[in-house]
Design a protein around this motif. Structure first.
Motif, PDB file in Angstrom:
ATOM      1  N   PHE A  59      -3.985  -3.069   0.229  1.00  0.00           N
ATOM      2  CA  PHE A  59      -4.958  -3.730  -0.408  1.00  0.00           C
ATOM      3  C   PHE A  59      -4.259  -4.931  -0.795  1.00  0.00           C
ATOM      4  CE2 PHE A  59      -9.521  -2.642   0.012  1.00  0.00           C
ATOM      5  CZ  PHE A  59      -9.198  -1.700   0.568  1.00  0.00           C
ATOM      6  N   ALA A  60      -3.225  -4.656  -1.758  1.00  0.00           N
ATOM      7  CA  ALA A  60      -2.312  -5.685  -2.135  1.00  0.00           C
ATOM      8  C   ALA A  60      -1.894  -6.791  -1.103  1.00  0.00           C
ATOM      9  CB  ALA A  60      -0.930  -5.064  -2.888  1.00  0.00           C
ATOM     10  N   ALA A  61      -1.462  -6.061   0.061  1.00  0.00           N
ATOM     11  CA  ALA A  61      -1.192  -7.171   1.094  1.00  0.00           C
ATOM     12  C   ALA A  61      -2.348  -8.065   1.406  1.00  0.00           C
ATOM     13  CB  ALA A  61      -0.722  -6.031   2.250  1.00  0.00           C
ATOM     14  N   ALA A  62      -3.280  -7.249   1.521  1.00  0.00           N
ATOM     15  CA  ALA A  62      -4.646  -8.055   2.085  1.00  0.00           C
ATOM     16  C   ALA A  62      -4.955  -9.072   1.014  1.00  0.00           C
ATOM     17  CB  ALA A  62      -5.881  -7.226   2.383  1.00  0.00           C
ATOM     18  N   ALA A  63      -4.803  -8.789  -0.272  1.00  0.00           N
ATOM     19  CA  ALA A  63      -5.288  -9.702  -1.421  1.00  0.00           C
ATOM     20  C   ALA A  63      -4.399 -10.985  -1.463  1.00  0.00           C
ATOM     21  CB  ALA A  63      -5.223  -8.825  -2.709  1.00  0.00           C
ATOM     22  N   VAL A  64      -3.172 -10.609  -0.937  1.00  0.00           N
ATOM     23  CA  VAL A  64      -2.180 -11.805  -0.852  1.00  0.00           C
ATOM     24  C   VAL A  64      -2.929 -13.092   0.105  1.00  0.00           C
ATOM     25  CG1 VAL A  64      -0.081 -12.761  -0.155  1.00  0.00           C
ATOM     26  CG2 VAL A  64      -0.045 -10.658  -1.452  1.00  0.00           C
ATOM     27  N   THR A  65      -3.210 -12.407   1.296  1.00  0.00           N
ATOM     28  CA  THR A  65      -3.840 -13.384   2.160  1.00  0.00           C
ATOM     29  C   THR A  65      -5.104 -14.018   1.741  1.00  0.00           C
ATOM     30  OG1 THR A  65      -2.759 -11.695   3.898  1.00  0.00           O
ATOM     31  CG2 THR A  65      -4.509 -13.532   4.636  1.00  0.00           C
ATOM     32  N   ALA A  66      -5.819 -13.233   1.048  1.00  0.00           N
ATOM     33  CA  ALA A  66      -7.438 -13.772   0.452  1.00  0.00           C
ATOM     34  C   ALA A  66      -6.992 -14.749  -0.606  1.00  0.00           C
ATOM     35  CB  ALA A  66      -8.257 -12.583   0.111  1.00  0.00           C
ATOM     36  N   ALA A  67      -6.013 -14.437  -1.389  1.00  0.00           N
ATOM     37  CA  ALA A  67      -5.769 -15.340  -2.559  1.00  0.00           C
ATOM     38  C   ALA A  67      -5.319 -16.601  -1.990  1.00  0.00           C
ATOM     39  CB  ALA A  67      -4.929 -14.427  -3.432  1.00  0.00           C
ATOM     40  N   LEU A  83     -16.936 -10.737   2.828  1.00  0.00           N
ATOM     41  CA  LEU A  83     -16.509  -9.635   2.244  1.00  0.00           C
ATOM     42  C   LEU A  83     -15.038  -9.491   2.751  1.00  0.00           C
ATOM     43  CD1 LEU A  83     -19.094  -6.713   3.320  1.00  0.00           C
ATOM     44  CD2 LEU A  83     -18.587  -7.740   1.054  1.00  0.00           C
ATOM     45  N   GLY A  84     -14.221 -10.553   3.439  1.00  0.00           N
ATOM     46  CA  GLY A  84     -12.976 -10.406   3.614  1.00  0.00           C
ATOM     47  C   GLY A  84     -12.087 -10.861   2.371  1.00  0.00           C
ATOM     48  N   GLY A  85     -12.746 -11.436   1.588  1.00  0.00           N
ATOM     49  CA  GLY A  85     -12.166 -12.270   0.424  1.00  0.00           C
ATOM     50  C   GLY A  85     -11.954 -11.268  -0.679  1.00  0.00           C
ATOM     51  N   LEU A  86     -11.697 -11.791  -1.941  1.00  0.00           N
ATOM     52  CA  LEU A  86     -11.178 -11.061  -3.134  1.00  0.00           C
ATOM     53  C   LEU A  86     -12.259 -10.070  -3.528  1.00  0.00           C
ATOM     54  CD1 LEU A  86      -8.774 -13.543  -4.875  1.00  0.00           C
ATOM     55  CD2 LEU A  86      -8.004 -11.572  -3.681  1.00  0.00           C
ATOM     56  N   ASP A  87     -13.468 -10.478  -3.440  1.00  0.00           N
ATOM     57  CA  ASP A  87     -14.499  -9.753  -3.947  1.00  0.00           C
ATOM     58  C   ASP A  87     -14.862  -8.529  -3.111  1.00  0.00           C
ATOM     59  OD1 ASP A  87     -15.228 -11.350  -6.092  1.00  0.00           O
ATOM     60  OD2 ASP A  87     -16.372 -12.837  -5.052  1.00  0.00           O
ATOM     61  N   GLY A  88     -14.743  -8.975  -1.625  1.00  0.00           N
ATOM     62  CA  GLY A  88     -14.920  -7.889  -0.778  1.00  0.00           C
ATOM     63  C   GLY A  88     -14.081  -6.891  -0.817  1.00  0.00           C
ATOM     64  N   LEU A  89     -12.657  -7.149  -1.043  1.00  0.00           N
ATOM     65  CA  LEU A  89     -11.623  -6.074  -1.280  1.00  0.00           C
ATOM     66  C   LEU A  89     -11.642  -5.377  -2.243  1.00  0.00           C
ATOM     67  CD1 LEU A  89      -8.454  -8.354  -0.366  1.00  0.00           C
ATOM     68  CD2 LEU A  89      -9.647  -6.557   0.977  1.00  0.00           C
ATOM     69  N   ASP A  90     -12.123  -6.095  -3.687  1.00  0.00           N
ATOM     70  CA  ASP A  90     -12.763  -5.245  -4.682  1.00  0.00           C
ATOM     71  C   ASP A  90     -13.693  -4.104  -4.484  1.00  0.00           C
ATOM     72  OD1 ASP A  90     -11.460  -5.312  -7.389  1.00  0.00           O
ATOM     73  OD2 ASP A  90     -13.557  -5.679  -7.902  1.00  0.00           O
ATOM     74  N   LEU A  91     -14.793  -4.655  -3.749  1.00  0.00           N
ATOM     75  CA  LEU A  91     -15.766  -3.646  -3.431  1.00  0.00           C
ATOM     76  C   LEU A  91     -15.179  -2.527  -2.409  1.00  0.00           C
ATOM     77  CD1 LEU A  91     -18.974  -5.689  -2.288  1.00  0.00           C
ATOM     78  CD2 LEU A  91     -18.900  -3.672  -3.846  1.00  0.00           C
ATOM     79  N   ALA A  92     -14.482  -2.759  -1.625  1.00  0.00           N
ATOM     80  CA  ALA A  92     -14.010  -2.088  -0.635  1.00  0.00           C
ATOM     81  C   ALA A  92     -13.028  -0.894  -1.478  1.00  0.00           C
ATOM     82  CB  ALA A  92     -13.009  -2.613   0.399  1.00  0.00           C
ATOM     83  N   ALA A 195       1.408  -0.499   5.797  1.00  0.00           N
ATOM     84  CA  ALA A 195       0.422  -0.880   5.084  1.00  0.00           C
ATOM     85  C   ALA A 195       0.135  -2.547   5.326  1.00  0.00           C
ATOM     86  CB  ALA A 195       0.516  -0.847   3.583  1.00  0.00           C
ATOM     87  N   THR A 196       1.194  -3.035   5.468  1.00  0.00           N
ATOM     88  CA  THR A 196       1.216  -4.499   5.822  1.00  0.00           C
ATOM     89  C   THR A 196       0.836  -4.882   6.996  1.00  0.00           C
ATOM     90  OG1 THR A 196       3.258  -4.722   4.411  1.00  0.00           O
ATOM     91  CG2 THR A 196       2.596  -6.722   5.794  1.00  0.00           C
ATOM     92  N   ALA A 197       1.046  -3.785   8.080  1.00  0.00           N
ATOM     93  CA  ALA A 197       0.477  -4.009   9.517  1.00  0.00           C
ATOM     94  C   ALA A 197      -1.071  -3.873   9.662  1.00  0.00           C
ATOM     95  CB  ALA A 197       1.209  -3.303  10.364  1.00  0.00           C
ATOM     96  N   ARG A 198      -1.384  -2.833   8.717  1.00  0.00           N
ATOM     97  CA  ARG A 198      -2.831  -2.483   8.989  1.00  0.00           C
ATOM     98  C   ARG A 198      -3.646  -3.491   8.173  1.00  0.00           C
ATOM     99  NH1 ARG A 198      -4.183   3.864   8.168  1.00  0.00           N
ATOM    100  NH2 ARG A 198      -5.931   3.260   8.365  1.00  0.00           N
ATOM    101  N   ALA A 199      -3.152  -3.932   6.974  1.00  0.00           N
ATOM    102  CA  ALA A 199      -3.808  -5.173   6.394  1.00  0.00           C
ATOM    103  C   ALA A 199      -4.014  -6.328   7.127  1.00  0.00           C
ATOM    104  CB  ALA A 199      -3.032  -5.599   4.951  1.00  0.00           C
ATOM    105  N   ALA A 200      -2.960  -6.678   8.059  1.00  0.00           N
ATOM    106  CA  ALA A 200      -3.140  -7.928   8.985  1.00  0.00           C
ATOM    107  C   ALA A 200      -3.995  -7.522  10.129  1.00  0.00           C
ATOM    108  CB  ALA A 200      -1.672  -7.826   9.584  1.00  0.00           C
ATOM    109  N   ALA A 201      -4.112  -6.167  10.543  1.00  0.00           N
ATOM    110  CA  ALA A 201      -4.988  -6.186  11.695  1.00  0.00           C
ATOM    111  C   ALA A 201      -6.443  -5.835  10.950  1.00  0.00           C
ATOM    112  CB  ALA A 201      -4.691  -4.829  12.365  1.00  0.00           C
ATOM    113  N   GLY A 202      -6.598  -5.933   9.784  1.00  0.00           N
ATOM    114  CA  GLY A 202      -7.990  -5.629   9.144  1.00  0.00           C
ATOM    115  C   GLY A 202      -8.362  -4.091   9.134  1.00  0.00           C
ATOM    116  N   ASP A 203      -7.448  -3.249   9.389  1.00  0.00           N
ATOM    117  CA  ASP A 203      -7.607  -1.803   9.294  1.00  0.00           C
ATOM    118  C   ASP A 203      -7.142  -1.204   8.069  1.00  0.00           C
ATOM    119  OD1 ASP A 203      -7.895   0.798  10.319  1.00  0.00           O
ATOM    120  OD2 ASP A 203      -6.025   0.856  11.175  1.00  0.00           O
TER     121      ASP A 203
END
Lengths: 229, 228
Positions: A59-67, A83-92, A195-203
């Motif tokens: 989630f930290a990795a995904a949040a870098v991309t979203a931020a 939902l892919g943005g920061l709010d979506g990550l927070d809900l997830a 974790a970085t690879a999974r975040a990049a893949a949306g998984d």
């Protein structure tokens, strides 16, 4: 890794972001007699790294991309983010945190980290008291760190926080505990990379540690405790 | 072995639940066995073969229509054995507004050497209700489990409500240690989703058992048990 000093500032346990007040479930595990020495501590840390550590890192990795997208004008403050943005990550992350005590602890640490981050860099628009991994991604992006760096800090902190709590709670030999951490370094690197690879893949992973969820609620009922969680 | 099963439940005008489609293949054989007090249908999965075995790919889809009520159980525990590769069981469910799904199967037992991935994906419309139970037993008596991973992904009204995955076995670092199972031999979880649930405080039921109110309209009860 393009901003090494910023990376060290963010990972430093002296960063005033409230992390020292949390034991990552270790205080409850010590009270239950499940962690008593460096051997049982290592098992605790391995399990935590593979579950909440992996999730926080992704989630930290995904949040870098979203931020980074939000800072580039991809989103408006407080909403309008898919939902892919920061709010979506927070809900997830809410959905991955069934324990109310752990949701509170994560948001308290997220708010504290945002405050420290705001004093250092210019942050992208973000939910007010985000989950800690979301805040970590936002702050890392502002420091010009990349997704892999943020995952690396999250994985590292998922074991160093409880390890230093173990020294305080059990009076373990700090050199021996540092040795345990050094032997987990490779696992930490692997977890951050996965974790970085999974975040990049949306998984985004959802690995859970049932005892951390359950004992967080047991711990929250204590009248006297050294750590907030 | 590949197998697919399907249950489609709809409410008739009198409010009773009709099963408009029930299909299965060995080893997933759903059979209607009775009715619930609320007029809902009770279906049992009857064991059609041993397993799943490594290499099996099983899928099971449940569709609960508006106002329908469906309870799914199994006649016996599911025992996962090693075989040729990974065994997979993917359950998907859609629950419409006013629909109710009770998923209450017997436990899954992960035997030594198995490699199993179970995924449950539940999509609940606003106003739908679900009770979803998962029980995972780590090996038969005196046996260490193989690798088993059970994931539950639930959306309510299009938003994520619960994303939860347990992993046990040699590929899951620290799974039996103090953060994850703490030496327990079995994990039970019961998710209850109900739009009429009142806001509630978490409840500690024991040293390894608690009721956890979710951020959305539901609660998750988690319990760890020493193996008998």
């Amino acid at each position: 890794m393009n901003a090494r000093t910023s990376l060290l500032l963010l990972a430093d346990s002296r960063l005033p972001a409230g992390a020292h007040a949390h034991s990552g479930g270790l205080e409850a595990a010590v009270a239950a007699g499940r962690v008593t020495d460096t051997h049982t501590l290592r098992g605790f840390l391995e399990g935590r790294l593979a579950t909440s550590g992996l999730v926080a890192a992704a989630f930290a990795a995904a949040a870098v991309t979203a931020a980074t997208a939000a800072a580039a004008g991809g989103a408006t403050p407080g909403g309008g983010v898919a939902l892919g943005g920061l709010d979506g990550l927070d809900l997830a992350l809410d959905a991955r945190t069934p324990s109310p005590a752990l949701r509170r602890a994560s948001r308290a640490q997220g708010r504290a980290l945002m405050r420290a981050g705001r004093a250092m860099w210019t942050l992208a628009p973000c939910p007010a008291a985000p989950h800690q991994p979301v805040a970590l991604g936002v702050v890392a992006a502002a420091a010009r760190l990349d997704a892999g760096d943020a995952a690396f800090v999250a994985a590292y902190q998922s074991v160093t926080g409880p390890a230093s709590a173990a020294v305080r709670l059990l009076g373990l030999d700090p050199y021996a505990v540092q040795g345990v951490l050094a032997r987990l370094a490779g696992d930490c690197d692997d977890t951050a990379a996965r974790a970085t690879a999974r975040a990049a893949a949306g998984d985004l992973p959802a690995a859970s540690a049932p005892l951390l969820d359950i004992t967080a609620e047991v711990h929250a009922t204590w009248e006297v405790r050294l750590f907030a969680s | 072995m590949r197998a697919h099963a399907l249950i489609v439940a709809e409410a008739d005008p009198a409010g009773r639940t009709r099963l408009v489609d029930v299909r299965g293949e060995v080893p997933l054989l759903p059979r209607r066995t009775g009715s619930r007090a609320d007029g809902g249908a009770v279906v049992h999965l009857v064991g059609g073969a041993a397993g799943p075995l490594g290499g099996d790919e099983l899928t099971f889809h449940l569709e609960v229509g508006e106002g329908a009520s469906l309870e799914v159980r199994s006649v016996a525990a599911t025992i996962v054995y090693p075989g040729n590769g990974t065994s997979r069981l993917a359950v998907t469910a859609n629950v419409a507004t006013g629909g109710t799904l009770h998923w209450l199967p017997e436990p899954l037992i992960a035997t030594a050497g198995c490699v199993h991935i179970g995924t449950s994906t539940v999509d609940i419309a606003d106003g739908g209700r679900v009770r979803w139970r998962d029980e995972l037993v780590c090996g038969r008596h005196g046996e260490d489990p193989g690798d088993a991973r059970l994931g539950l992904s639930v959306r309510y009204g299009g938003k994520p409500l619960l994303e939860h995955e347990f992993a046990v076995g040699p590929s899951a670092p620290g799974w039996s240690a103090a953060a994850v199972l703490g030496g327990a031999g079995a994990i039970g979880s019961l998710l209850e989703v109900d739009p009429d649930l009142k806001p509630e405080d978490p409840r500690v039921l024991g040293p390894a058992s608690a009721v956890l109110p979710l951020a959305g309209p539901g609660r998750l009860t988690l319990s760890l048990l020493q193996q008998a």
